[in-house]
Design a protein around this motif. Structure first.
Motif, PDB file in Angstrom:
ATOM      1  N   UNK A 115      44.001  36.781  56.682  1.00 17.04           N
ATOM      2  CA  UNK A 115      45.292  37.139  56.509  1.00 17.04           C
ATOM      3  C   UNK A 115      45.539  36.680  55.055  1.00 17.04           C
ATOM      4  N   UNK A 116      46.886  37.452  54.664  1.00 15.54           N
ATOM      5  CA  UNK A 116      47.346  37.276  53.236  1.00 15.54           C
ATOM      6  C   UNK A 116      47.593  35.774  53.363  1.00 15.54           C
ATOM      7  N   UNK A 117      47.174  35.067  52.100  1.00 10.53           N
ATOM      8  CA  UNK A 117      47.032  33.837  51.995  1.00 10.53           C
ATOM      9  C   UNK A 117      48.519  33.303  51.521  1.00 10.53           C
ATOM     10  N   UNK A 118      48.992  32.105  52.094  1.00 13.97           N
ATOM     11  CA  UNK A 118      50.181  31.709  51.643  1.00 13.97           C
ATOM     12  C   UNK A 118      50.152  30.227  50.737  1.00 13.97           C
ATOM     13  N   UNK A 119      48.859  29.889  50.577  1.00 11.15           N
ATOM     14  CA  UNK A 119      48.518  28.934  49.625  1.00 11.15           C
ATOM     15  C   UNK A 119      46.886  29.186  49.292  1.00 11.15           C
ATOM     16  N   UNK A 120      46.231  28.394  48.398  1.00 14.65           N
ATOM     17  CA  UNK A 120      45.110  28.494  47.804  1.00 14.65           C
ATOM     18  C   UNK A 120      44.120  28.130  48.847  1.00 14.65           C
ATOM     19  N   UNK A 121      42.940  28.783  48.811  1.00 18.14           N
ATOM     20  CA  UNK A 121      41.708  28.579  49.705  1.00 18.14           C
ATOM     21  C   UNK A 121      40.367  29.098  48.786  1.00 18.14           C
ATOM     22  N   UNK A 122      39.252  28.214  49.216  1.00 15.12           N
ATOM     23  CA  UNK A 122      38.043  28.542  48.196  1.00 15.12           C
ATOM     24  C   UNK A 122      36.908  28.724  49.346  1.00 15.12           C
ATOM     25  N   UNK A 123      36.166  29.608  49.199  1.00 12.89           N
ATOM     26  CA  UNK A 123      34.880  30.027  50.178  1.00 12.89           C
ATOM     27  C   UNK A 123      33.564  30.352  49.391  1.00 12.89           C
ATOM     28  N   UNK A 124      32.667  30.059  50.104  1.00 13.51           N
ATOM     29  CA  UNK A 124      31.257  30.624  49.895  1.00 13.51           C
ATOM     30  C   UNK A 124      30.875  31.489  50.817  1.00 13.51           C
ATOM     31  N   UNK A 125      30.264  32.657  50.584  1.00 18.00           N
ATOM     32  CA  UNK A 125      29.767  33.532  51.532  1.00 18.00           C
ATOM     33  C   UNK A 125      28.317  33.890  51.427  1.00 18.00           C
ATOM     34  N   UNK A 126      27.620  33.801  52.281  1.00 12.87           N
ATOM     35  CA  UNK A 126      25.794  33.947  52.155  1.00 12.87           C
ATOM     36  C   UNK A 126      25.434  34.762  53.329  1.00 12.87           C
ATOM     37  N   UNK A 127      24.817  35.793  52.829  1.00  7.93           N
ATOM     38  CA  UNK A 127      24.043  36.566  54.093  1.00  7.93           C
ATOM     39  C   UNK A 127      22.535  36.498  54.208  1.00  7.93           C
ATOM     40  N   UNK A 171      42.783  26.276  54.188  1.00  5.86           N
ATOM     41  CA  UNK A 171      44.366  26.690  54.081  1.00  5.86           C
ATOM     42  C   UNK A 171      44.928  25.894  55.185  1.00  5.86           C
ATOM     43  N   UNK A 172      46.028  25.354  55.003  1.00 11.35           N
ATOM     44  CA  UNK A 172      46.696  24.813  56.296  1.00 11.35           C
ATOM     45  C   UNK A 172      47.313  25.637  57.156  1.00 11.35           C
ATOM     46  N   UNK A 226      47.823  32.533  46.622  1.00  9.96           N
ATOM     47  CA  UNK A 226      48.899  33.149  47.382  1.00  9.96           C
ATOM     48  C   UNK A 226      48.968  34.502  47.280  1.00  9.96           C
ATOM     49  N   UNK A 227      48.984  35.395  48.383  1.00 12.41           N
ATOM     50  CA  UNK A 227      49.123  36.663  48.458  1.00 12.41           C
ATOM     51  C   UNK A 227      47.562  37.337  48.387  1.00 12.41           C
ATOM     52  N   UNK A 228      46.502  36.585  48.461  1.00 12.61           N
ATOM     53  CA  UNK A 228      45.163  37.277  48.398  1.00 12.61           C
ATOM     54  C   UNK A 228      44.943  37.513  49.902  1.00 12.61           C
ATOM     55  N   UNK A 229      43.975  38.299  49.982  1.00 11.95           N
ATOM     56  CA  UNK A 229      43.670  38.407  51.632  1.00 11.95           C
ATOM     57  C   UNK A 229      42.137  38.998  51.396  1.00 11.95           C
ATOM     58  N   UNK A 231      36.505  25.812  40.358  1.00 16.38           N
ATOM     59  CA  UNK A 231      37.612  25.648  39.546  1.00 16.38           C
ATOM     60  C   UNK A 231      37.641  25.941  38.181  1.00 16.38           C
ATOM     61  N   UNK A 232      36.531  25.650  37.693  1.00 18.72           N
ATOM     62  CA  UNK A 232      36.417  25.594  36.240  1.00 18.72           C
ATOM     63  C   UNK A 232      35.699  27.027  35.947  1.00 18.72           C
ATOM     64  N   UNK A 233      35.035  27.762  36.953  1.00 16.69           N
ATOM     65  CA  UNK A 233      34.406  29.090  36.577  1.00 16.69           C
ATOM     66  C   UNK A 233      35.529  30.229  36.976  1.00 16.69           C
ATOM     67  N   UNK A 234      36.359  29.992  37.848  1.00 17.80           N
ATOM     68  CA  UNK A 234      37.040  31.136  38.428  1.00 17.80           C
ATOM     69  C   UNK A 234      37.955  31.999  37.234  1.00 17.80           C
ATOM     70  N   UNK A 235      38.182  31.411  36.152  1.00 22.25           N
ATOM     71  CA  UNK A 235      38.697  31.982  35.057  1.00 22.25           C
ATOM     72  C   UNK A 235      38.286  33.221  34.626  1.00 22.25           C
ATOM     73  N   UNK A 236      36.783  33.270  34.653  1.00 24.26           N
ATOM     74  CA  UNK A 236      36.088  34.361  34.383  1.00 24.26           C
ATOM     75  C   UNK A 236      35.827  35.386  35.277  1.00 24.26           C
ATOM     76  N   UNK A 237      36.259  35.147  36.649  1.00 27.33           N
ATOM     77  CA  UNK A 237      36.164  36.185  37.603  1.00 27.33           C
ATOM     78  C   UNK A 237      36.934  37.119  37.997  1.00 27.33           C
ATOM     79  N   UNK A 238      36.422  38.333  38.465  1.00 26.58           N
ATOM     80  CA  UNK A 238      37.372  39.520  38.536  1.00 26.58           C
ATOM     81  C   UNK A 238      37.886  39.475  39.858  1.00 26.58           C
ATOM     82  N   UNK A 239      39.172  40.209  40.190  1.00 24.20           N
ATOM     83  CA  UNK A 239      39.727  40.292  41.677  1.00 24.20           C
ATOM     84  C   UNK A 239      38.901  41.386  42.273  1.00 24.20           C
ATOM     85  N   UNK A 240      38.868  41.552  43.625  1.00 26.16           N
ATOM     86  CA  UNK A 240      38.480  42.720  44.449  1.00 26.16           C
ATOM     87  C   UNK A 240      37.273  43.040  44.337  1.00 26.16           C
TER      88      UNK A 240
END
Length: 160
Positions: free
Chosen positions: A139-151, A103-104, A80-83, A22-31
Motif C-alpha cells: 500500500x502507499x506508505x505512510x512512513x519509511x520501510x526497507x526490504x530485500x527481495x529474492x527469487x 512499517x507500523x 512516504x508515498x511510495x508503493x 541507508x548508505x547506498x540508497x542515495x545512488x539508487x533510482x526509483x521505479x
C-alpha cells in the motif's frame, strides 16, 4: 490458501543490512518494474544477499526436500508515498521478502486465489518465503520501510 514460510533473521545481521542500505540508497533510482520506491536494481553485489540466500535455500530444503538457486535479488527503500503495484513473480518457483525495517502501518498484502487480502504485520527482520505465483502488493506508505527481495528456481544442472 497461501503457503507462507515465516521466520526471522538474526537482529545484528538485520541491523548491518539496514546500515548498508541507508548508505547506498542515495545512488539508487526509483521505479523498478512494479516497485514505486527507491531500488538497488537487479543483482547488486552484496555479501548479505549470499548469506541470506544460503539460509533460505537451507530452509527450503528442510521444508520440501528440493534444492534451489537464487536467480534474482534486489533491495527496496520506501519513503512516504511510495508503493508497489499488485504483482507476482511468475516464472520463479519461490520468492522471498525480508522486512529489514518494518512499517507500523503494515502495508504488505498478499492475495489468495480468491482475491482475499492477507495483511502482514511487519517487524524488523521478518522473512517471508512463498511461491512465485502468489500476488502481493505494498500500500502507499505512510512512513519509511526497507526490504530485500529474492527469487529462486529449482536447481538444475541445465541452469548452469
Amino acid at each position: 490458501m497461501i503457503h507462507l514460510i515465516v521466520t526471522t533473521i538474526n537482529s545484528d545481521f538485520n541491523k548491518d543490512i539496514y546500515k548498508s542500505i541507508t548508505k547506498e540508497k542515495k545512488t539508487w533510482k526509483k521505479n523498478l518494474n512494479k516497485v514505486k520506491a527507491f531500488t538497488s536494481g537487479n543483482l547488486p553485489r552484496k555479501q548479505y544477499f549470499k548469506t541470506l540466500s544460503d539460509d533460505i535455500i537451507k530452509t527450503l530444503k528442510e521444508h520440501n526436500g528440493n534444492n534451489y538457486e537464487m536467480v534474482k535479488w534486489w533491495a527496496n527503500y520506501y519513503e512516504k508515498g511510495h508503493h508497489t503495484i499488485k504483482h507476482n513473480h511468475t516464472g520463479e518457483d519461490i520468492s522471498s521478502i525480508l522486512i529489514v525495517k518494518g512499517s507500523k502501518y503494515n502495508p504488505l498484502t498478499f492475495y489468495d486465489k480468491s482475491g482475499e487480502k492477507i495483511k502482514i504485520v511487519e517487524k524488523d527482520g521478518l522473512l517471508l518465503i512463498f511461491e512465485g505465483h502468489v500476488e502481493h502488493s505494498v500500500d502507499v506508505c505512510k512512513d519509511s520501510r526497507v526490504t530485500l527481495a529474492m527469487d529462486f528456481r529449482l536447481y538444475s544442472d541445465k541452469n548452469i
